[in-house]
Design a protein around this motif. Structure first.
Motif, PDB file in Angstrom:
ATOM      1  N   UNK A   1       1.486  -8.313   4.576  1.00 44.70           N
ATOM      2  CA  UNK A   1       1.394  -6.900   4.331  1.00 44.70           C
ATOM      3  C   UNK A   1       0.563  -5.651   5.507  1.00 44.70           C
ATOM      4  N   UNK A   2       1.495  -4.737   5.466  1.00 44.32           N
ATOM      5  CA  UNK A   2       1.149  -3.942   6.425  1.00 44.32           C
ATOM      6  C   UNK A   2      -0.282  -3.453   6.366  1.00 44.32           C
ATOM      7  N   UNK A   3      -0.136  -2.781   6.702  1.00 46.19           N
ATOM      8  CA  UNK A   3      -1.776  -1.581   7.096  1.00 46.19           C
ATOM      9  C   UNK A   3      -1.794  -0.589   7.745  1.00 46.19           C
ATOM     10  N   UNK A   4      -1.569  -0.301   8.569  1.00 43.54           N
ATOM     11  CA  UNK A   4      -1.135   0.890   9.595  1.00 43.54           C
ATOM     12  C   UNK A   4       0.145   0.859  10.518  1.00 43.54           C
ATOM     13  N   UNK A   5       0.695   2.094  10.769  1.00 44.68           N
ATOM     14  CA  UNK A   5       1.661   2.558  11.240  1.00 44.68           C
ATOM     15  C   UNK A   5       1.452   2.219  13.023  1.00 44.68           C
ATOM     16  N   UNK A   6       2.874   2.478  13.987  1.00 43.46           N
ATOM     17  CA  UNK A   6       2.411   2.115  14.986  1.00 43.46           C
ATOM     18  C   UNK A   6       1.554   3.032  15.813  1.00 43.46           C
ATOM     19  N   UNK A   7       0.934   4.187  15.218  1.00 42.63           N
ATOM     20  CA  UNK A   7       0.125   5.072  15.775  1.00 42.63           C
ATOM     21  C   UNK A   7      -1.648   5.021  15.082  1.00 42.63           C
ATOM     22  N   UNK A   8      -1.145   3.994  14.290  1.00 39.81           N
ATOM     23  CA  UNK A   8      -2.735   3.780  13.864  1.00 39.81           C
ATOM     24  C   UNK A   8      -2.750   4.921  12.198  1.00 39.81           C
ATOM     25  N   UNK A   9      -1.606   5.265  12.217  1.00 47.82           N
ATOM     26  CA  UNK A   9      -2.281   6.024  10.637  1.00 47.82           C
ATOM     27  C   UNK A   9      -2.386   5.090   9.238  1.00 47.82           C
ATOM     28  N   UNK A  10      -3.169   5.194   8.457  1.00 47.99           N
ATOM     29  CA  UNK A  10      -3.612   4.303   7.440  1.00 47.99           C
ATOM     30  C   UNK A  10      -2.241   4.414   6.316  1.00 47.99           C
ATOM     31  N   UNK A  11      -2.253   3.447   5.831  1.00 48.31           N
ATOM     32  CA  UNK A  11      -1.374   3.147   4.590  1.00 48.31           C
ATOM     33  C   UNK A  11      -1.492   4.779   3.257  1.00 48.31           C
ATOM     34  N   UNK A  12      -2.749   4.012   3.285  1.00 47.75           N
ATOM     35  CA  UNK A  12      -3.079   5.104   2.394  1.00 47.75           C
ATOM     36  C   UNK A  12      -2.866   6.364   2.076  1.00 47.75           C
ATOM     37  N   UNK A  13      -2.583   7.072   3.644  1.00 47.92           N
ATOM     38  CA  UNK A  13      -2.378   8.157   3.636  1.00 47.92           C
ATOM     39  C   UNK A  13      -1.557   8.452   3.507  1.00 47.92           C
ATOM     40  N   UNK A  14      -0.361   7.741   3.485  1.00 48.96           N
ATOM     41  CA  UNK A  14       0.672   8.034   3.053  1.00 48.96           C
ATOM     42  C   UNK A  14       1.378   8.098   1.901  1.00 48.96           C
ATOM     43  N   UNK A  15       0.835   7.074   0.879  1.00 48.33           N
ATOM     44  CA  UNK A  15       1.599   6.854  -0.649  1.00 48.33           C
ATOM     45  C   UNK A  15       0.178   6.316  -1.450  1.00 48.33           C
ATOM     46  N   UNK A  16      -1.223   6.338  -0.689  1.00 46.97           N
ATOM     47  CA  UNK A  16      -2.266   6.031  -1.546  1.00 46.97           C
ATOM     48  C   UNK A  16      -2.473   4.831  -2.070  1.00 46.97           C
ATOM     49  N   UNK A  17      -1.704   3.474  -1.132  1.00 48.96           N
ATOM     50  CA  UNK A  17      -1.751   2.053  -1.817  1.00 48.96           C
ATOM     51  C   UNK A  17      -2.706   1.758  -0.394  1.00 48.96           C
ATOM     52  N   UNK A  18      -3.184   0.615  -0.345  1.00 48.24           N
ATOM     53  CA  UNK A  18      -3.640  -0.260   1.173  1.00 48.24           C
ATOM     54  C   UNK A  18      -2.750  -0.696   1.609  1.00 48.24           C
ATOM     55  N   UNK A  19      -1.905  -1.206   0.958  1.00 48.12           N
ATOM     56  CA  UNK A  19      -0.802  -1.864   1.955  1.00 48.12           C
ATOM     57  C   UNK A  19       0.210  -1.064   1.611  1.00 48.12           C
ATOM     58  N   UNK A  20       1.335  -1.735   1.828  1.00 48.75           N
ATOM     59  CA  UNK A  20       2.471  -1.511   2.804  1.00 48.75           C
ATOM     60  C   UNK A  20       3.622  -2.350   2.677  1.00 48.75           C
ATOM     61  N   UNK A  21       4.586  -3.121   1.974  1.00 48.79           N
ATOM     62  CA  UNK A  21       6.149  -3.450   2.749  1.00 48.79           C
ATOM     63  C   UNK A  21       5.028  -5.060   2.488  1.00 48.79           C
ATOM     64  N   UNK A  22       5.070  -6.017   1.038  1.00 50.75           N
ATOM     65  CA  UNK A  22       5.177  -7.718   1.310  1.00 50.75           C
ATOM     66  C   UNK A  22       6.132  -7.801   1.813  1.00 50.75           C
TER      67      UNK A  22
END
Length: 376
Positions: free
Chosen positions: A151-172
């Motif tokens: 799973x993805x936790x943050x983007x390349x700039x360190x922005x957490x997935x939580x800040x963008x869609x409310x979930x802890x992870x992205x893209x299984x």
């Protein structure tokens, strides 16, 4: 400033050293380079004038009482032309592993990216490629089958997935490889991204594909030829690719050819042929591709003179279907192994109209470059 320089000196002095007590170990390594380039290039990656930099690599590991191994590794950018930059880690991976399983967190590859085997240039197998994103991935190996889930936790700039869609992870992401007799197989899947950076709102994540994608492939060796067949489908774009690739060695030559049937909006199929030669001090390759209507031809050669000295030369040409101009690239270079992890490079390369400064297979800078590099 002096305290920073003394600290840097002390760290580099320990490069290559290791400390261990039987259960834990800490090792240091690194690299440094000093060079000169005579050409200004629009790309930020092309150095101009004198340039230098040094990096420090650290790895720590511990054997736990239950037999597992805990490890952490990270890289520091220590010195560049500013001489006093803050030492920031630009890559970090924490792992917990055994003989048959592993858990990785940090700057590590996605599961599909880790396991997928393609059959040539397939347009629909664009699984996300990790390039600075923080990932959590688990691996397991059982009865000849190796599988990964991430799973993805943050983007390349360190922005957490939580800040963008409310979930802890992205893209299984899931990947599996294994063998059935003489045939090896690969299967991979990634779900559609729901995070803002998944649709590339953040430019740092250009290799992060928001699409839902799956693919299957199989390969085997028959009468000396290695044959790979693969199918990939981009479910989000409703496009798919079916490819076959054949590699056949004869003597010092290996010939590889692929053909991919594309079901997409462009309607152009992809194919390519590469012939590579390697015998004694001489190695050379010629690679021709026709991908989505754009043809590419690359020639790379190397002659190992001996005593650490080698001469390289190459040529690259591209004919864009759109008609956009593209200046042909070429390079000539010499490398000399100075021993002890040190190497001297002298190169000349041209390709000024191209979108980056990495010219030829060895990725040389545009213009004349003289560089000495060290690995510790």
């Amino acid at each position: 400033m002096k305290s920073i320089l003394l600290t840097t000196t002390a760290l580099v002095a320990f490069a290559g050293a290791a400390v261990a007590d039987g259960h834990t170990s800490v090792s240091f390594g690194g690299d440094a380079k000093l060079g000169y380039n005579d050409t200004i290039n629009a790309s930020d990656d092309n150095d101009f004038g004198f340039y230098w930099e040094a990096d420090l690599n650290v790895k720590m590991s511990a054997t736990l009482d239950n037999g597992l191994t805990a490890a952490a590794k990270f890289e520091f950018d220590i010195v560049d032309e500013t001489n006093g930059q803050v030492a920031l880690s630009d890559a970090y991976v924490l792992s917990l592993t055994s003989d048959t399983a592993g858990l990785y967190v940090g700057d590590t590859s996605f599961a599909a990216e880790t396991r997928w085997v393609s059959a040539g240039d397939m347009e629909s197998d664009g699984f996300s490629e990790q390039d600075g994103e923080n990932v959590i991935r688990g691996d397991v190996a059982v009865a000849g089958i190796e599988a990964s889930v991430s799973y993805t936790l943050t983007d390349a700039d360190g922005n957490f997935v939580q800040a963008t869609n409310g979930d802890d992870t992205d893209q299984l992401s899931v990947g599996v490889t294994g063998d059935f007799g003489m045939v090896s197989f690969s299967a991979a899947y990634q779900e559609a991204s729901e995070a803002a950076f998944g649709v590339q709102a953040n430019a740092a994540n250009g290799d992060y594909n928001a699409s839902e994608i799956f693919g299957v492939s199989a390969s085997g060796t028959f009468a000396g030829a290695t044959v790979t067949v693969a199918y990939a489908s981009d479910e989000t774009l409703d496009e798919n690719s079916t490819g076959i690739k054949v590699a056949y060695p004869f003597g010092p030559v290996t010939a590889t050819a692929y053909y991919v049937s594309e079901d997409d909006a462009d309607g152009d199929d992809n194919f390519g042929v590469k012939v590579a030669y390697s015998d004694g001090p001489i190695s050379a390759s010629i690679d021709y591709q026709d991908d989505q209507g754009t043809t590419k031809t690359a020639v790379d050669t190397k002659y190992d003179i001996g005593n650490g000295l080698a001469i390289l030369a190459g040529y690259y040409a591209q004919d864009n279907e759109s008609g956009a101009p593209y200046e042909d690239e070429f390079y000539v270079a010499g490398t000399y192994d100075l021993g002890g992890g040190a190497k001297l490079l002298v190169s000349y390369a041209e390709g000024v109209d191209n979108p980056d400064d990495e010219i030829g297979g060895p990725d040389y800078q545009e213009g004349t470059t003289v560089e000495v590099s060290f690995s510790f």
